[in-house]
Design an enzyme around this catalytic site. Sequence first.
Site, mmCIF file in Angstrom:
data_model
loop_
_atom_site.group_PDB
_atom_site.id
_atom_site.type_symbol
_atom_site.label_atom_id
_atom_site.label_comp_id
_atom_site.label_asym_id
_atom_site.label_seq_id
_atom_site.Cartn_x
_atom_site.Cartn_y
_atom_site.Cartn_z
ATOM 1 N N ARG A 1 0.865 -1.181 0.000
ATOM 2 C CA ARG A 1 0.000 0.000 0.000
ATOM 3 C C ARG A 1 0.901 1.230 0.000
ATOM 4 N NH1 ARG A 1 -3.512 -2.880 -1.327
ATOM 5 N NH2 ARG A 1 -5.613 -3.176 -0.468
ATOM 6 N N GLU B 1 -4.448 7.634 -4.548
ATOM 7 C CA GLU B 1 -4.680 7.014 -5.846
ATOM 8 C C GLU B 1 -6.004 7.510 -6.419
ATOM 9 O OE1 GLU B 1 -4.453 2.752 -5.408
ATOM 10 O OE2 GLU B 1 -2.441 2.834 -4.576
ATOM 11 N N HIS C 1 -1.897 0.495 -9.684
ATOM 12 C CA HIS C 1 -2.460 -0.488 -8.752
ATOM 13 C C HIS C 1 -3.009 -1.693 -9.515
ATOM 14 C CE1 HIS C 1 -4.335 -0.881 -4.491
ATOM 15 N NE2 HIS C 1 -4.077 -2.063 -5.009
HETATM 16 C C1 8YV Z 1 -7.064 -4.328 -5.674
HETATM 17 C C2 8YV Z 1 -5.640 -5.072 -3.814
HETATM 18 O O1 8YV Z 1 -6.945 -3.132 -5.041
HETATM 19 O O2 8YV Z 1 -6.544 -7.124 -3.157
HETATM 20 C C3 8YV Z 1 -6.078 -6.027 -2.780
HETATM 21 O O3 8YV Z 1 -5.918 -5.698 -1.587
HETATM 22 O O4 8YV Z 1 -5.004 -4.101 -3.517
HETATM 23 C C4 8YV Z 1 -5.948 -5.273 -5.264
HETATM 24 O O5 8YV Z 1 -6.247 -6.567 -5.524
HETATM 25 C C5 8YV Z 1 -8.395 -4.793 -5.296
HETATM 26 O O6 8YV Z 1 -8.496 -6.115 -5.573
HETATM 27 C C6 8YV Z 1 -9.448 -3.961 -6.053
HETATM 28 O O7 8YV Z 1 -10.543 -4.744 -6.412
#
Ligand code: 8YV
Length: 327
Positions: free
Chosen positions: A237, A266, A285
């Site tokens: 993150r 973001e 991301h």
């Molecule tokens: C995507 C993620 O942000 O799974 C997570 O924690 O950061 C990523 O896979 C998420 O899946 C958005 O749908």
Amino acid sequence: MKKHVVLYKKLSEPLLARLQAHAQVTLVADPKRDDHAELRAALPHADGLLGASIRLDARLLDLAPQLKAISTVSVGVDNYDIPYLDRRGIALCNTPDVLTETTADTGFALIMATARRVVELASMVRNGDWTQNIGPAHFGSDVHGKTLGIIGMGRIGEALAQRGHFGFGMPVLYHSHSPKPAVEARFNAGYRSLEALLSEADFVCLTVPLTTQTEGLIGKEQLALMRPESILINIARGKVVDEHALIAALQSGKIRGAGLDVFEREPLNSDSPLLQMNNVVATPHIGSATHETREAMARCAVDNLISALQGERPANLVNLKGRELRG
Ligand code: 8YV
């Protein structure tokens, strides 16, 4: 009577049909618009929520008096106030495992792209600036055989270690809240303190969840421990790293580069200094963002929610440890 589910992330037709067989479903098409106006209007009738990428705090969830379960299409749960959910007895489910390999692939994509300057040099070709054989000014750094440092040895950290050890012949170092003998045996990995890992690794990869303990984990002091030829990779993150300190370290040459899939805010502002530096590879991301994996995550989230609303224990329950589900 069917429970009412509010979707704040679109589902494929087959998964929407799967959910509609068990619940009345309302789709909120643009949940962030006008301070979540459409989502706020739907919350009073919601028994269940399914979606991702939106902070669902008390300000919003106080509008959902009959809410029983939230199913996030993500493994990360930093968008949720878990103590608040526990106090209300609202189940939170997530989607671990199904995204592990894809996210680790993204990590290695960033390692390779950053070390070998792929984005910068591919742009040079695309712009018609490849006019002669390249020389030292365009050389990158090797990945094979270099030391891979992993901060956070969970599922994704292990998958990264597997790729580094078996795929690239990389010595693996790791830091986590406790040593993991099985990981050390499988990958000949070495446990290090955070400080030692930062000073020894050629690639420092962040795979920790965002918590109060990991927010700001990598700041000016930690970056100063890294070597000038080392590269930071963040697939965790954005808030795990002090972004201002990272920008300063990159601009001053304190570290060689950074491969970043996540950011403090973001989408990343187009005027971010991170986007002005050739030694930064920034992706939007995309950790789990493949057709196959996002469909698998959404299916996992749908099944978690169906179970929770039926009062059955979901496969991936994050909270309410040892407590009965309200269903
Ligand atoms: C995507 C993620 O942000 O799974 C997570 O924690 O950061 C990523 O896979 C998420 O899946 C958005 O749908």
